[in-house]
Design an enzyme around this catalytic site. Structure first.
Site, PDB file in Angstrom:
ATOM      1  N   GLU A 255      35.827  38.155  56.218  1.00  0.00           N
ATOM      2  CA  GLU A 255      36.865  39.188  56.128  1.00  0.00           C
ATOM      3  C   GLU A 255      37.741  39.152  57.382  1.00  0.00           C
ATOM      4  O   GLU A 255      37.397  38.527  58.383  1.00  0.00           O
ATOM      5  CB  GLU A 255      36.246  40.594  56.013  1.00  0.00           C
ATOM      6  CG  GLU A 255      35.588  40.901  54.684  1.00  0.00           C
ATOM      7  CD  GLU A 255      36.565  41.259  53.576  1.00  0.00           C
ATOM      8  OE1 GLU A 255      37.799  41.163  53.811  1.00  0.00           O
ATOM      9  OE2 GLU A 255      36.117  41.627  52.484  1.00  0.00           O
TER      10      GLU A 255
ATOM     11  N   ASN B 165      40.611  48.826  51.171  1.00  0.00           N
ATOM     12  CA  ASN B 165      41.092  47.454  51.296  1.00  0.00           C
ATOM     13  C   ASN B 165      42.611  47.428  51.323  1.00  0.00           C
ATOM     14  O   ASN B 165      43.275  48.465  51.225  1.00  0.00           O
ATOM     15  CB  ASN B 165      40.576  46.585  50.149  1.00  0.00           C
ATOM     16  CG  ASN B 165      39.280  45.871  50.507  1.00  0.00           C
ATOM     17  OD1 ASN B 165      39.165  45.254  51.565  1.00  0.00           O
ATOM     18  ND2 ASN B 165      38.288  45.956  49.634  1.00  0.00           N
TER      19      ASN B 165
ATOM     20  N   ASP C  19      41.753  42.955  47.203  1.00  0.00           N
ATOM     21  CA  ASP C  19      40.924  42.936  48.414  1.00  0.00           C
ATOM     22  C   ASP C  19      41.869  42.950  49.616  1.00  0.00           C
ATOM     23  O   ASP C  19      42.793  43.739  49.659  1.00  0.00           O
ATOM     24  CB  ASP C  19      39.990  41.728  48.404  1.00  0.00           C
ATOM     25  CG  ASP C  19      38.728  41.954  49.238  1.00  0.00           C
ATOM     26  OD1 ASP C  19      38.801  42.621  50.288  1.00  0.00           O
ATOM     27  OD2 ASP C  19      37.657  41.449  48.861  1.00  0.00           O
TER      28      ASP C  19
END
Length: 302
Positions: A23, A152, A200
């Protein structure tokens, strides 16, 4: 939807180790270094394209996101709060740690154009208990939104006047007016239900286009500032998780991905699941990441 230039796109694998939950890619233009996190493995990783150097910094808990600070440190959203991280020594210093809440952890975060860290929480079991928090350079925090399940897609327009954000389970990205630091006029910016995916991580390029990782279908979508879909590209793996522009000319799109999120909700079936990729040939450039301004005498300097 594609453009003629898409034939020139090349994706190259970066780094020697796959992440379980990759991430928050982050390009440091001063050090010419890319940072990103593996949340489940509890590390911040880095890679320097010019030399091939790579390494990692251990963190004491799950980590969701990172940002740059003016003094060279990183600001990080860990499980229980927001911390400052020295990338050379690995030393951590708390900046904002709210009362303990085992049902929520901090997840996606970005430094806004005014130099504050905005970070969203998520419910451990996808419950609507997450908060969107903005922390300034003294460690003072304010809650901007609550009732979030999985935060997100947090990013800001080039002029800083629009904030983009999603609760992934809603399957759309919202836009908010962000002038004077207040959230106003919430509206649906991009509906990702049409792709059968929740959004995302996201980033904004120099033209104000918003690039979103469609984690459930292995694609990357690019939306105009109006919300119109401009491009829909295949991702290098089946579960792309977050995006950031970087490289010497900010023309490389870095894409993190998931191998096994640890929750049972996201497990890759791709042979290169979990790796970070550098995507070149898109024909667009990003923006240098803002840096958090830490205030003299505040907690940030402790």
């Amino acid at each position: 939807m594609t453009s003629p230039s898409d034939a020139k796109i090349v994706a190259t694998r970066v780094g020697s180790t796959p992440d379980l939950l990759g991430e928050s890619p982050l390009w440091d233009d001063r050090r010419q270094r890319l940072y990103w996190v593996d949340g489940v493995s509890r590390v911040i990783r880095f890679h320097e394209p010019a030399t091939g150097a790579e390494g990692q910094i251990a963190t004491p808990s799950i980590i969701g996101s990172i940002g740059l600070c003016e003094d060279g440190r990183l600001v990080a959203g860990l499980f229980d709060g927001i911390y400052l991280v020295d990338p050379d020594s690995g030393t951590l210093a708390p900046l904002h740690v709210p009362p303990k809440n085992e049902r929520m952890r901090f997840n996606d975060g970005k430094v806004d154009r005014q130099g504050r860290f905005v970070c969203g929480g998520m419910g451990i079991f996808a419950e609507p208990v997450g908060e969107l928090v903005r922390v300034d350079g003294t460690g003072q925090a304010e809650v901007l939104a609550n009732g979030i399940r999985i935060s997100n897609s947090l990013c800001f327009s080039p002029d800083g006047r629009t904030m983009y954000f999603s609760d992934s389970l809603d399957r759309f990205v919202r836009a908010y007016d962000y002038e004077n630091g207040e959230l106003a006029r919430p509206r649906v910016f991009a509906d990702t239900q049409q792709f059968n995916s929740g959004p995302d991580g996201a980033t904004v390029d120099a033209e104000g286009q918003v690039w979103v990782a469609l984690v459930n279908v292995g694609k990357i979508a690019c939306f105009a500032p109006s919300g119109k879909l401009e491009r829909l590209l295949p991702a290098p793996t089946d579960m792309p998780s977050c995006l950031a522009f970087g490289g010497p000319d900010l023309a490389t799109l870095y894409v993190t991905s998931i191998k096994d999120s640890g929750s049972g909700r996201a497990i890759s079936r791709h042979p290169q699941g979990g790796y970070l990729f550098a995507v070149d040939g898109l024909g667009v450039k990003g923006l240098a990441e803002p840096r958090m301004r830490l205030s003299a005498g505040g907690k940030a300097d402790a």
